[in-house]
Motif scaffolding. Structure first.
Motif, PDB file in Angstrom:
ATOM      1  N   GLU A   8      20.806  23.271  16.305  1.00 35.41           N
ATOM      2  CA  GLU A   8      19.951  22.086  16.385  1.00 35.41           C
ATOM      3  C   GLU A   8      18.803  22.181  15.374  1.00 35.41           C
ATOM      4  OE1 GLU A   8      17.678  21.470  19.973  1.00 35.41           O
ATOM      5  OE2 GLU A   8      17.397  19.349  19.518  1.00 35.41           O
ATOM      6  N   GLU A   9      18.157  23.359  15.310  1.00 35.14           N
ATOM      7  CA  GLU A   9      17.050  23.534  14.345  1.00 35.14           C
ATOM      8  C   GLU A   9      17.554  23.336  12.916  1.00 35.14           C
ATOM      9  OE1 GLU A   9      14.470  26.823  16.943  1.00 35.14           O
ATOM     10  OE2 GLU A   9      15.938  27.515  15.487  1.00 35.14           O
ATOM     11  N   THR A  10      18.774  23.832  12.665  1.00 39.74           N
ATOM     12  CA  THR A  10      19.350  23.689  11.321  1.00 39.74           C
ATOM     13  C   THR A  10      19.513  22.216  10.957  1.00 39.74           C
ATOM     14  OG1 THR A  10      20.536  25.759  11.633  1.00 39.74           O
ATOM     15  CG2 THR A  10      21.325  24.339   9.868  1.00 39.74           C
ATOM     16  N   ILE A  11      20.052  21.447  11.889  1.00 41.49           N
ATOM     17  CA  ILE A  11      20.284  20.017  11.600  1.00 41.49           C
ATOM     18  C   ILE A  11      18.944  19.301  11.395  1.00 41.49           C
ATOM     19  CG2 ILE A  11      21.289  17.844  12.463  1.00 41.49           C
ATOM     20  CD1 ILE A  11      23.301  20.154  11.631  1.00 41.49           C
ATOM     21  N   LYS A  12      17.957  19.614  12.241  1.00 43.67           N
ATOM     22  CA  LYS A  12      16.644  18.976  12.092  1.00 43.67           C
ATOM     23  C   LYS A  12      16.032  19.341  10.736  1.00 43.67           C
ATOM     24  CE  LYS A  12      15.068  18.095  16.748  1.00 43.67           C
ATOM     25  NZ  LYS A  12      14.337  18.597  17.908  1.00 43.67           N
ATOM     26  N   TYR A  13      16.236  20.595  10.332  1.00 49.46           N
ATOM     27  CA  TYR A  13      15.678  21.054   9.056  1.00 49.46           C
ATOM     28  C   TYR A  13      16.359  20.342   7.874  1.00 49.46           C
ATOM     29  CZ  TYR A  13      15.005  24.027   4.987  1.00 49.46           C
ATOM     30  OH  TYR A  13      14.743  24.468   3.712  1.00 49.46           O
ATOM     31  N   ILE A  14      17.678  20.313   7.883  1.00 49.01           N
ATOM     32  CA  ILE A  14      18.353  19.739   6.695  1.00 49.01           C
ATOM     33  C   ILE A  14      18.097  18.227   6.572  1.00 49.01           C
ATOM     34  CG2 ILE A  14      20.103  21.571   6.482  1.00 49.01           C
ATOM     35  CD1 ILE A  14      22.163  19.548   7.637  1.00 49.01           C
ATOM     36  N   PRO A  18      15.846  16.752   0.809  1.00 51.22           N
ATOM     37  CA  PRO A  18      16.599  15.830  -0.049  1.00 51.22           C
ATOM     38  C   PRO A  18      17.920  16.428  -0.551  1.00 51.22           C
ATOM     39  CG  PRO A  18      14.286  15.862  -0.676  1.00 51.22           C
ATOM     40  CD  PRO A  18      14.443  16.911   0.384  1.00 51.22           C
ATOM     41  N   ALA A  19      17.949  17.750  -0.765  1.00 53.06           N
ATOM     42  CA  ALA A  19      19.176  18.370  -1.286  1.00 53.06           C
ATOM     43  C   ALA A  19      20.350  18.216  -0.313  1.00 53.06           C
ATOM     44  CB  ALA A  19      18.927  19.846  -1.557  1.00 53.06           C
ATOM     45  N   PHE A  20      20.056  17.995   0.972  1.00 49.66           N
ATOM     46  CA  PHE A  20      21.121  17.894   1.977  1.00 49.66           C
ATOM     47  C   PHE A  20      21.417  16.440   2.395  1.00 49.66           C
ATOM     48  CE2 PHE A  20      19.977  22.397   2.782  1.00 49.66           C
ATOM     49  CZ  PHE A  20      21.243  22.941   2.677  1.00 49.66           C
ATOM     50  N   LYS A  21      20.800  15.488   1.672  1.00 49.44           N
ATOM     51  CA  LYS A  21      20.940  14.077   2.071  1.00 49.44           C
ATOM     52  C   LYS A  21      22.417  13.677   2.202  1.00 49.44           C
ATOM     53  CE  LYS A  21      18.973   9.598   0.823  1.00 49.44           C
ATOM     54  NZ  LYS A  21      20.148   8.802   1.092  1.00 49.44           N
ATOM     55  N   ASP A  22      23.178  14.058   1.162  1.00 49.11           N
ATOM     56  CA  ASP A  22      24.589  13.684   1.121  1.00 49.11           C
ATOM     57  C   ASP A  22      25.359  14.322   2.288  1.00 49.11           C
ATOM     58  OD1 ASP A  22      26.528  12.251  -0.327  1.00 49.11           O
ATOM     59  OD2 ASP A  22      27.395  14.164  -0.996  1.00 49.11           O
ATOM     60  N   LEU A  23      25.110  15.613   2.513  1.00 49.13           N
ATOM     61  CA  LEU A  23      25.815  16.315   3.597  1.00 49.13           C
ATOM     62  C   LEU A  23      25.471  15.692   4.958  1.00 49.13           C
ATOM     63  CD1 LEU A  23      26.322  20.100   3.949  1.00 49.13           C
ATOM     64  CD2 LEU A  23      25.555  18.827   5.897  1.00 49.13           C
ATOM     65  N   VAL A  24      24.181  15.400   5.164  1.00 48.91           N
ATOM     66  CA  VAL A  24      23.738  14.805   6.440  1.00 48.91           C
ATOM     67  C   VAL A  24      24.486  13.497   6.691  1.00 48.91           C
ATOM     68  CG1 VAL A  24      21.751  13.689   7.577  1.00 48.91           C
ATOM     69  CG2 VAL A  24      21.478  15.932   6.500  1.00 48.91           C
ATOM     70  N   TYR A 187      21.674  29.459   7.253  1.00 44.55           N
ATOM     71  CA  TYR A 187      20.611  29.028   8.172  1.00 44.55           C
ATOM     72  C   TYR A 187      20.923  29.398   9.617  1.00 44.55           C
ATOM     73  CZ  TYR A 187      19.203  26.292   4.145  1.00 44.55           C
ATOM     74  OH  TYR A 187      18.826  25.920   2.887  1.00 44.55           O
ATOM     75  N   TYR A 188      22.168  29.118  10.067  1.00 46.19           N
ATOM     76  CA  TYR A 188      22.423  29.317  11.510  1.00 46.19           C
ATOM     77  C   TYR A 188      23.450  30.400  11.813  1.00 46.19           C
ATOM     78  CZ  TYR A 188      26.900  26.827  12.161  1.00 46.19           C
ATOM     79  OH  TYR A 188      28.214  26.439  12.150  1.00 46.19           O
ATOM     80  N   GLY A 189      24.241  30.764  10.816  1.00 46.08           N
ATOM     81  CA  GLY A 189      25.143  31.907  10.969  1.00 46.08           C
ATOM     82  C   GLY A 189      26.264  31.734  11.974  1.00 46.08           C
ATOM     83  N   GLY A 190      26.575  30.513  12.372  1.00 43.50           N
ATOM     84  CA  GLY A 190      27.573  30.318  13.444  1.00 43.50           C
ATOM     85  C   GLY A 190      28.950  29.912  12.959  1.00 43.50           C
ATOM     86  N   GLU A 191      29.206  30.009  11.641  1.00 49.41           N
ATOM     87  CA  GLU A 191      30.519  29.544  11.165  1.00 49.41           C
ATOM     88  C   GLU A 191      31.619  30.550  11.464  1.00 49.41           C
ATOM     89  OE1 GLU A 191      32.080  26.907  10.323  1.00 49.41           O
ATOM     90  OE2 GLU A 191      30.211  25.821  10.613  1.00 49.41           O
ATOM     91  N   ASN A 192      32.829  30.043  11.516  1.00 54.57           N
ATOM     92  CA  ASN A 192      33.978  30.897  11.792  1.00 54.57           C
ATOM     93  C   ASN A 192      35.243  30.206  11.281  1.00 54.57           C
ATOM     94  OD1 ASN A 192      35.271  33.150  12.718  1.00 54.57           O
ATOM     95  ND2 ASN A 192      35.441  32.427  14.826  1.00 54.57           N
ATOM     96  N   ALA A 193      36.311  30.965  11.197  1.00 55.92           N
ATOM     97  CA  ALA A 193      37.604  30.413  10.779  1.00 55.92           C
ATOM     98  C   ALA A 193      38.688  31.397  11.196  1.00 55.92           C
ATOM     99  CB  ALA A 193      37.631  30.214   9.271  1.00 55.92           C
ATOM    100  N   PHE A 194      39.907  30.890  11.355  1.00 49.77           N
ATOM    101  CA  PHE A 194      41.057  31.736  11.693  1.00 49.77           C
ATOM    102  C   PHE A 194      42.165  31.483  10.674  1.00 49.77           C
ATOM    103  CE2 PHE A 194      38.776  31.057  15.659  1.00 49.77           C
ATOM    104  CZ  PHE A 194      38.773  32.309  16.257  1.00 49.77           C
ATOM    105  N   THR A 195      43.164  32.350  10.697  1.00 52.06           N
ATOM    106  CA  THR A 195      44.318  32.121   9.820  1.00 52.06           C
ATOM    107  C   THR A 195      45.251  31.113  10.510  1.00 52.06           C
ATOM    108  OG1 THR A 195      45.640  33.856  10.839  1.00 52.06           O
ATOM    109  CG2 THR A 195      44.233  34.517   8.990  1.00 52.06           C
ATOM    110  N   PRO A 196      46.102  30.424   9.737  1.00 56.60           N
ATOM    111  CA  PRO A 196      47.075  29.522  10.367  1.00 56.60           C
ATOM    112  C   PRO A 196      47.948  30.273  11.375  1.00 56.60           C
ATOM    113  CG  PRO A 196      47.001  29.143   8.007  1.00 56.60           C
ATOM    114  CD  PRO A 196      46.148  30.345   8.260  1.00 56.60           C
ATOM    115  N   THR A 197      48.269  31.511  11.071  1.00 52.45           N
ATOM    116  CA  THR A 197      49.104  32.305  11.989  1.00 52.45           C
ATOM    117  C   THR A 197      48.388  32.495  13.333  1.00 52.45           C
ATOM    118  OG1 THR A 197      49.892  33.453  10.046  1.00 52.45           O
ATOM    119  CG2 THR A 197      50.411  34.476  12.161  1.00 52.45           C
TER     120      THR A 197
END
Ligand SMILES: C[S@@+](CC[C@H](N)C(=O)[O-])C[C@H]1O[C@@H](n2cnc3c(N)ncnc32)[C@H](O)[C@@H]1O
Length: 292
Positions: A8-14, A18-24, A187-197
């Protein structure tokens, strides 16, 4: 001072940067919750998703939306007439259950219920839903097998489990590359991903059959916010840019098709090289699965 922000803090910050306008805008993180819903409702992604729902579950009434965030998909599905249960562990008014409750009131949606829970611990009865939908959420599972097993448990027999836009990695190095390139990870360190397998093993173990594995370039639901036209034109654009380079080297001779083809070969420009999902960090996949 803590070294990471909450989501939540990350979203409020971005939103203030201005650099994150497009992403937001593209990720539907605007403070104006209604604007996010209205834009998502009309997106190529949602239109395509609805086609899949109609194709695979034409008579569906009840949908569970897991990890619904600020509610864009739950509300859009409820506005389509489905009975929607939104599950979201974050309680905030910014990007969590609080935001969905606000939207429920605004749109006057008695067919939308909101619960705060993790997918791995659904407090819902067995075989209750025609469709379980999860957008950009399965890769956040803290226990992938449990996440999918719980989703499967609450789906009716022959019902649909549809996961949209989950980050995919192919090995450890690819995972590091994805995390380094994710714009919000630092900023928030919560990303993750798995393999298709790993995704497919969890799906099969939960008693679901993968009907369709939709790879990154297969469908706009994955590569959005790029449009279908942009992706269709990518090869032509790459050739056009290469010809401009060639023109700098050999002038008007660059107009000769034979020389162009030789140049494309020399620089390794092929359709496969342009549509190479390995060049996209954490490229997204979607899965359509049926409960057996
Ligand atoms: C990238 S956001 C996607 C939100 C929303 N589905 C969307 O597409 O805008 C991921 C969401 O999954 C939620 N989430 C994280 N771990 C979860 C879990 N184990 N079970 C259910 N939801 C989870 C997060 O709180 C967050 O709202």
């Amino acid at each position: 001072m803590k070294d990471k922000m909450t989501w939540e803090e990350t979203i409020k910050y971005i939103r203030t940067q201005p650099a994150f306008k497009d992403l937001v805008e593209k990720a539907y993180f605007e403070e104006d919750l209604l604007l996010n819903v209205e834009r998502f409702k009309h997106s190529e992604e949602f239109i395509e998703t609805l086609q899949f729902l109609k194709q695979y579950q034409p008579n569906a009434k009840n949908i569970l939306d897991i990890g619904s965030g600020n509610g864009i998909s739950s509300v859009a599905l409820a506005l389509e007439g489905y009975n929607v249960v939104a599950i979201e562990p974050d309680s905030s008014d910014t990007i969590g259950a609080g935001a969905i409750r606000k939207l429920k009131v605004h749109y006057n949606l008695p067919n939308l219920e909101v619960f705060e829970a993790f997918a791995e611990e659904l407090q819902l009865s067995d075989e209750n839903f025609d469709i379980v939908y999860a957008r950009q959420c399965m890769h956040h599972a803290y226990d992938l097998e449990k996440f999918v097993a719980e989703a499967s448990r609450v789906i009716k027999k022959n019902g649909l489990f549809i996961t949209i836009r989950d980050h995919v990695i192919f090995d450890k190095k690819d995972r590091e590359w994805f995390l380094e390139n994710h714009p919000l990870q630092k900023y928030y360190g919560g990303e993750n991903a798995f393999t298709p397998t790993e995704y497919k093993a969890a799906i099969q173990k939960a008693g679901l059959k993968v009907e369709k594995e939709i790879k990154y370039f297969d469908n706009v639901i994955n590569y959005f916010p790029s449009t279908k036209n942009e992706v269709l034109n990518m090869f032509q654009m790459a050739k056009y840019k290469a010809i401009l380079h060639l023109n700098k080297k050999i002038g008007v001779l660059s107009k000769i098709p034979f020389l162009q083809e030789m140049y494309f070969k020399k620089i390794g420009l092929t359709k496969e090289s342009v549509y190479d999902e390995k060049k996209v960090p954490g490229r997204m996949y979607s899965y359509l699965c049926i409960k057996k």
